[in-house]
Every structure is written in C-alpha cells, then in structure tokens.
Design an enzyme around this catalytic site. Structure first.
Site, mmCIF file in Angstrom:
data_model
loop_
_atom_site.group_PDB
_atom_site.id
_atom_site.type_symbol
_atom_site.label_atom_id
_atom_site.label_comp_id
_atom_site.label_asym_id
_atom_site.label_seq_id
_atom_site.Cartn_x
_atom_site.Cartn_y
_atom_site.Cartn_z
ATOM 1 N N ASN A 157 42.531 -8.743 -79.141
ATOM 2 C CA ASN A 157 43.362 -7.521 -79.059
ATOM 3 C C ASN A 157 43.622 -6.986 -80.494
ATOM 4 O OD1 ASN A 157 45.149 -5.659 -78.707
ATOM 5 N ND2 ASN A 157 46.839 -6.908 -77.816
ATOM 6 N N LYS A 169 45.222 -4.513 -81.362
ATOM 7 C CA LYS A 169 46.373 -3.431 -81.623
ATOM 8 C C LYS A 169 46.006 -2.388 -82.333
ATOM 9 C CE LYS A 169 49.101 -7.560 -80.482
ATOM 10 N NZ LYS A 169 50.343 -8.505 -80.441
ATOM 11 N N HIS A 208 49.990 -5.152 -71.325
ATOM 12 C CA HIS A 208 50.578 -5.913 -72.377
ATOM 13 C C HIS A 208 52.073 -5.640 -72.466
ATOM 14 C CE1 HIS A 208 51.127 -7.219 -76.616
ATOM 15 N NE2 HIS A 208 49.924 -8.053 -76.604
ATOM 16 N N GLU A 227 53.654 -5.229 -75.214
ATOM 17 C CA GLU A 227 54.176 -4.220 -75.959
ATOM 18 C C GLU A 227 53.869 -2.807 -75.285
ATOM 19 O OE1 GLU A 227 51.356 -5.127 -79.239
ATOM 20 O OE2 GLU A 227 52.491 -6.758 -79.430
ATOM 21 N N GLU A 274 51.378 -14.599 -72.090
ATOM 22 C CA GLU A 274 51.721 -14.432 -73.395
ATOM 23 C C GLU A 274 53.269 -14.136 -73.635
ATOM 24 O OE1 GLU A 274 48.478 -12.427 -75.761
ATOM 25 O OE2 GLU A 274 49.697 -10.880 -74.744
ATOM 26 N N GLY A 287 53.153 -12.659 -82.338
ATOM 27 C CA GLY A 287 53.309 -12.179 -83.877
ATOM 28 C C GLY A 287 54.217 -12.769 -84.725
ATOM 29 N N SER A 317 50.456 -16.014 -81.244
ATOM 30 C CA SER A 317 50.303 -16.702 -82.493
ATOM 31 C C SER A 317 49.118 -17.940 -82.287
ATOM 32 C CB SER A 317 51.496 -17.414 -82.953
ATOM 33 O OG SER A 317 52.434 -16.392 -83.182
HETATM 34 P P1 13P Z 1 49.408 -12.518 -81.868
HETATM 35 O O1 13P Z 1 48.052 -13.493 -81.912
HETATM 36 O O2 13P Z 1 49.295 -11.803 -83.215
HETATM 37 O O3 13P Z 1 50.765 -13.197 -81.812
HETATM 38 O O4 13P Z 1 49.444 -11.463 -80.791
HETATM 39 C C1 13P Z 1 49.218 -11.924 -79.248
HETATM 40 C C2 13P Z 1 49.117 -10.864 -78.506
HETATM 41 O O5 13P Z 1 49.890 -10.013 -78.265
HETATM 42 C C3 13P Z 1 47.596 -10.774 -78.142
HETATM 43 O O6 13P Z 1 47.685 -9.521 -76.903
#
Ligand code: 13P
Length: 262
Positions: free
Chosen positions: A13, A15, A103, A105, A175, A181, A217
């Site tokens: 992803n 982002k 997701h 976010e 997640e 992150g 992460s």
């Molecule tokens: P990170 O791997 O940067 O922690 O992000 C995870 C994520 O939100 C994948 O959708």
C-alpha cells in the site's frame, strides 16, 4: 515451520507516495528482480495512488511483471454525481484487479463508516475485483481489552450483506492502528491471538476461504517471524513497500515460510 493451504499474499500500500514516474521506476525495478528470481508461492500486489494506476497497469502488462495491481480505495457507487470518486468498473477497465477497502486512514480521516465500508466491499465484489478488507483497533480499545469485540464487529458489519460465496473471496487485513507507521509492529503473540480470532470469526461468518494478512510496521527484518504465525497468510505493507528491495524481501520471507524452509 508452517505449511499452508493458501498461497500467501503480499500487498504494498503505497498510500499517497510516488508520482507516476516514480511509480514506473519502482515497478520496473520489482519486475527486473522477479524475472531473475521469481517467487514460487507468494502473490504480490502493488497499490499505487489513483493517478499512477494507468502507467503501472501498462508496464505490468507490457513487461509481463508478475504482480497484481490494486487501488487504495473505490467508490461504493457505480457512476454519477460523486465528485472526486472513482468506480470499480473504471478501475477494472484499466486492468486493476485488487482494491483495499476500509483502510483505517480512510475510516479515521475521511469518516468512512462501517456501513460505507460494507457498501464499498459489495461494490468491489460486484465488479469482480479482489478486495482486501482492513480491520483493526486503536490504542484506546487495545488498552481497554476491547480489541476482539471491536474487530469482530467490524468483520460482521462488513461481511453481513454478502453471500457466503462472496464472503470467502474477501481477504482480510488485520492492521492495529497503533502499529501503523510507528516502526514497531504488534508482537508475535498479539498477531497470533488476533489471527486466530479473525479466523474463528470468519469461520462463524461462513468466510472459510479468506486469506488473513497482517499490517503495521512490517519490514524485511520482522516479516519472516510474522509469516510463520499459522493464521497469517501474508502482509499489507506500507512504508517498506516503497523500495523494491524491502518489498521483495518481505515477499521472499513469505515464500520461504510457505516452502517450509524456515
Ligand atoms: P506501515 O507498514 O507503514 O506501518 O503501514 C501499514 C499500513 O497501513 C498498510 O496498509
């Protein structure tokens, strides 16, 4: 050592990172490595920003790069007055076969409710896309011991409107928000507990064929250990998917684990 019935899946992803030129370079780099050292057992998917999708689909097709292409979001609607949205059929037309739904976010920053997540998931499946449904609790719910009940409710809400056959083709990504992150993933014990819980919940909901991914992460150093958790069938990777070397190392960790080499 774990042997698995399902092929692992590693999805990157991206982002809101990498413009279409940067995207082209990353996918080409992934392609060069995979053509020399293909993964045997693991499916790879990249999920770039919308504006990169046409470029990425074209290069994947013309250079026959063994990765699927996914979108990070899709509209719950088919067409019409929905400024800023993109429909599942538009994505399909480009050759996009995967989509991330719900997701954290989007749920947190764009007020995507459980109802909208369910409608979006249904729209993606109606269009014949492979969907990765994201679930996970925040830090407060984790501290309050509500992580299972919260994730259980997210799963039930998202899947309840689907037929049993449709439920089983949904991939679920667990997640935990507090691991996204941060550079610190959930522990193996926490992942194993939630992987088992998600599997049991999916069984209860009739989604027996679903793959379960972990996200938060994940990097090349922790992927091997997490991949060996029995209930986990792969990863949804954020930051570490922005470099070919780390993304492919995570894919290879899944491959090694599947092959029972670990
Ligand atoms: P990170 O791997 O940067 O922690 O992000 C995870 C994520 O939100 C994948 O959708």
């Amino acid at each position: 050592m774990t042997t698995r019935a399902t092929r692992p899946l590693v999805m990157g992803n991206w982002k809101m990172n990498l413009d279409f030129v940067e995207a082209l370079h990353l996918v080409q780099e992934i392609g060069v490595v995979l053509h020399h050292q293909p993964l045997e057992h693991t499916d790879l998917v990249v999920a770039p920003p919308f504006v990169d999708l046409r470029t990425v689909c074209s290069i994947v097709e013309s250079e026959q790069i063994p990765v699927g292409v996914g979108a990070q979001h899709v509209s719950q609607f088919e067409s019409g007055a929905h400024t800023g949205e993109v429909s599942a059929s538009m994505l399909r037309r480009l050759g996009v076969t995967w989509v991330i739904v719900g997701h954290s976010e989007r749920r947190t920053h764009y007020a995507m409710s459980d109802e909208v997540v369910a409608a979006t998931l249904a729209a993606a499946l109606r269009a014949g896309m492979n969907a990765v449904l994201c679930v996970g609790e925040d830090e407060e719910r984790r501290r309050g011991g509500e992580h299972q009940s919260f994730v259980g409710a997210q799963l039930a809400s998202a899947l309840s409107g689907l037929s049993p056959a449709a439920r089983s083709v949904v991939t679920v990504a667990y997640e935990p928000l507090w691991a996204i992150g941060t550079g610190v993933s959930a522990s193996i014990e926490e992942i194993a507990e939630m992987g088992t819980f998600v599997r049991a919940t999916l069984d209860d909901l009739g989604a027996t064929g679903s793959r379960i991914l972990y996200g938060g992460s994940v990097n090349e150093d922790n992927a091997g250990d997490i991949a060996s958790v029995r209930s986990i069938d792969g990863f949804l990777v954020g930051g570490a998917s922005l470099r070919a070397a780390s993304f492919l190392a995570i894919g290879r960790a899944c491959d090694d684990c599947y092959a029972g080499k670990r």
